[in-house]
Design a protein around this motif. Sequence first.
Motif, mmCIF file in Angstrom:
data_model
loop_
_atom_site.group_PDB
_atom_site.id
_atom_site.type_symbol
_atom_site.label_atom_id
_atom_site.label_comp_id
_atom_site.label_asym_id
_atom_site.label_seq_id
_atom_site.Cartn_x
_atom_site.Cartn_y
_atom_site.Cartn_z
ATOM 1 N N VAL A 119 -11.324 -25.027 -1.204
ATOM 2 C CA VAL A 119 -11.374 -25.851 0.011
ATOM 3 C C VAL A 119 -10.105 -26.685 0.088
ATOM 4 O O VAL A 119 -9.701 -27.312 -0.903
ATOM 5 N N LYS A 120 -9.462 -26.682 1.251
ATOM 6 C CA LYS A 120 -8.231 -27.438 1.446
ATOM 7 C C LYS A 120 -8.411 -28.478 2.557
ATOM 8 O O LYS A 120 -9.071 -28.202 3.557
ATOM 9 N N TRP A 121 -7.819 -29.627 2.319
ATOM 10 C CA TRP A 121 -7.742 -30.653 3.363
ATOM 11 C C TRP A 121 -6.283 -31.059 3.489
ATOM 12 O O TRP A 121 -5.718 -31.687 2.593
ATOM 13 N N ILE A 122 -5.675 -30.696 4.611
ATOM 14 C CA ILE A 122 -4.296 -31.077 4.900
ATOM 15 C C ILE A 122 -4.340 -32.224 5.897
ATOM 16 O O ILE A 122 -4.784 -32.058 7.032
ATOM 17 N N ASN A 123 -3.882 -33.401 5.465
ATOM 18 C CA ASN A 123 -3.903 -34.584 6.325
ATOM 19 C C ASN A 123 -2.471 -34.973 6.657
ATOM 20 O O ASN A 123 -1.656 -35.226 5.758
ATOM 21 N N VAL A 124 -2.151 -34.996 7.943
ATOM 22 C CA VAL A 124 -0.810 -35.310 8.422
ATOM 23 C C VAL A 124 -0.823 -36.697 9.040
ATOM 24 O O VAL A 124 -1.489 -36.924 10.060
ATOM 25 N N ASP A 125 -0.107 -37.635 8.434
ATOM 26 C CA ASP A 125 0.032 -38.999 8.967
ATOM 27 C C ASP A 125 1.368 -39.101 9.674
ATOM 28 O O ASP A 125 2.428 -39.077 9.033
ATOM 29 N N GLY A 126 1.331 -39.198 10.988
ATOM 30 C CA GLY A 126 2.546 -39.217 11.787
ATOM 31 C C GLY A 126 2.695 -37.902 12.524
ATOM 32 O O GLY A 126 3.025 -36.877 11.916
ATOM 33 N N VAL A 127 2.438 -37.912 13.826
ATOM 34 C CA VAL A 127 2.441 -36.676 14.615
ATOM 35 C C VAL A 127 3.832 -36.454 15.195
ATOM 36 O O VAL A 127 4.309 -37.245 16.011
ATOM 37 N N ARG A 128 4.467 -35.373 14.727
ATOM 38 C CA ARG A 128 5.791 -35.001 15.206
ATOM 39 C C ARG A 128 5.752 -33.539 15.648
ATOM 40 O O ARG A 128 5.192 -32.695 14.953
ATOM 41 N N ARG A 129 6.338 -33.245 16.798
ATOM 42 C CA ARG A 129 6.183 -31.916 17.402
ATOM 43 C C ARG A 129 6.623 -30.800 16.465
ATOM 44 O O ARG A 129 5.917 -29.798 16.313
ATOM 45 N N GLU A 130 7.760 -30.938 15.818
ATOM 46 C CA GLU A 130 8.245 -29.844 14.983
ATOM 47 C C GLU A 130 7.303 -29.557 13.811
ATOM 48 O O GLU A 130 7.076 -28.391 13.450
ATOM 49 N N ASP A 131 6.712 -30.616 13.236
ATOM 50 C CA ASP A 131 5.774 -30.419 12.129
ATOM 51 C C ASP A 131 4.476 -29.777 12.618
ATOM 52 O O ASP A 131 3.919 -28.896 11.956
ATOM 53 N N VAL A 132 3.997 -30.235 13.773
ATOM 54 C CA VAL A 132 2.770 -29.663 14.322
ATOM 55 C C VAL A 132 2.971 -28.192 14.647
ATOM 56 O O VAL A 132 2.095 -27.350 14.385
ATOM 57 N N GLU A 133 4.118 -27.841 15.209
ATOM 58 C CA GLU A 133 4.387 -26.443 15.543
ATOM 59 C C GLU A 133 4.437 -25.565 14.299
ATOM 60 O O GLU A 133 3.913 -24.444 14.289
ATOM 61 N N ILE A 134 5.049 -26.061 13.222
ATOM 62 C CA ILE A 134 5.132 -25.277 11.988
ATOM 63 C C ILE A 134 3.744 -25.008 11.428
ATOM 64 O O ILE A 134 3.392 -23.873 11.068
ATOM 65 N N ILE A 135 2.921 -26.045 11.356
ATOM 66 C CA ILE A 135 1.582 -25.895 10.797
ATOM 67 C C ILE A 135 0.721 -24.997 11.681
ATOM 68 O O ILE A 135 0.034 -24.089 11.192
ATOM 69 N N CYS A 136 0.769 -25.215 12.989
ATOM 70 C CA CYS A 136 -0.074 -24.433 13.891
ATOM 71 C C CYS A 136 0.342 -22.957 13.916
ATOM 72 O O CYS A 136 -0.516 -22.064 13.937
ATOM 73 N N ASN A 137 1.625 -22.696 13.888
ATOM 74 C CA ASN A 137 2.085 -21.305 13.905
ATOM 75 C C ASN A 137 1.718 -20.562 12.633
ATOM 76 O O ASN A 137 1.328 -19.381 12.676
ATOM 77 N N ASN A 138 1.799 -21.227 11.508
ATOM 78 C CA ASN A 138 1.530 -20.555 10.239
ATOM 79 C C ASN A 138 0.035 -20.426 9.951
ATOM 80 O O ASN A 138 -0.351 -19.572 9.147
ATOM 81 N N PHE A 139 -0.790 -21.262 10.577
ATOM 82 C CA PHE A 139 -2.233 -21.142 10.385
ATOM 83 C C PHE A 139 -2.911 -20.500 11.594
ATOM 84 O O PHE A 139 -4.128 -20.590 11.744
ATOM 85 N N ASN A 140 -2.101 -19.876 12.474
ATOM 86 C CA ASN A 140 -2.618 -19.110 13.609
ATOM 87 C C ASN A 140 -3.486 -19.964 14.535
ATOM 88 O O ASN A 140 -4.546 -19.542 15.000
ATOM 89 N N ILE A 141 -3.052 -21.184 14.790
ATOM 90 C CA ILE A 141 -3.775 -22.110 15.676
ATOM 91 C C ILE A 141 -3.246 -21.941 17.091
ATOM 92 O O ILE A 141 -2.032 -21.889 17.312
ATOM 93 N N HIS A 142 -4.130 -21.875 18.057
ATOM 94 C CA HIS A 142 -3.769 -21.581 19.449
ATOM 95 C C HIS A 142 -2.858 -22.683 20.009
ATOM 96 O O HIS A 142 -3.029 -23.874 19.715
ATOM 97 N N PRO A 143 -1.886 -22.321 20.868
ATOM 98 C CA PRO A 143 -0.980 -23.317 21.468
ATOM 99 C C PRO A 143 -1.692 -24.401 22.268
ATOM 100 O O PRO A 143 -1.210 -25.539 22.340
#
Length: 365
Positions: free
Chosen positions: A73-97
Amino acid sequence: MAKRPLLPIPDAINPFRVKKQRLMNFNPVTATTSRKPVDHVKITVFEYDENHVKEEVMPDAQSCIRFNGTNAVKWINVDGVRREDVEIICNNFNIHPLLMEDILSEGQRAKMDEIREHLFCLLPMVYFRAESATVEIEQVSMILGKNIVISFQDDPDKDVFNPVREKIRTGGTKLRNKGADYLLYTLLDTIVDNYFVVMDNLGERIEILEEIIPRQPNNRTLARINFLRKEMLLFKRSIAPVRELMNGLMKSENNWLKEDTEKYFKDVYDHIVQANDLAESYRDLVMNLQELYHVQMNQKMNEVMKVLAIVTTLLAPLTVITGIYGMNFDVMPELRSPYGYFIVLGVMLFIFVSMIFVFRKRGWF
């Protein structure tokens, strides 16, 4: 009995001014965001099962890719929302745009959604700042996937997840023995439970105002009431849609939600219903404070008018007597009397004392 402290209201805050930057705008998901640039992003990853736990702070979003597909079980917690970081995580975990745009948006009402194999939750994390007696809202986004929960929040200093982290670090807890869906429940439950902490602080402010109003029914007290009413309205508007979110989770048929976890989401649903009812009660109490203030002001005005009326009534006969003897007539027998002045003063004093005695006997003051 010691007097309770007054409500803190900073000089920088005008209670009568609408704080537009803190209003909920309910932006559509495709709206262009005006999110402020983030200087620092902190990414923390917990990877655990019933026997082992691993906690890491990632140097960048790209480092989270290696956690994709592992069985723990994994919990990835991101403190600080930045577009480039969100795009990297969403693209690699197949999260819808569309979910990515929801994460990057601001001021949205609580919602849940299911796209592809992911379950998405967006809700407010609420804090109470005691120094300014204000309610502060932070938007939290969470995504449930296969053996993973990814959460995004704006400010690492405003975090209520420390009890969850301690449970993960402690062996033998139910959280360590359950899957990612139970982790999602625990995070949601922690956020909703913190709503009651905020309401306890608001309730304490209401009690303080109830004691202040009879003693100090002035403009500053009215400003405190209006300020508290706006904070209560902001809080109520923020948490009200969370009920729909939890209702959607209970009805969801997502593959990653196990059947035995449904009863836990039902428990959170009961808590948010209770929180909404309590927030409505507190809103009514604040409205009652306004009515109490107006009653106290009317009573204060009545007391002033009562004193003025009594003084006017007491002086009215004396004014008549002095008016009579102020007339410029030559033939007035009392004017030539050597004791006329003292006799008139005595009569005036007798009338004045007699009227006071009669008024007190009738209970007029």
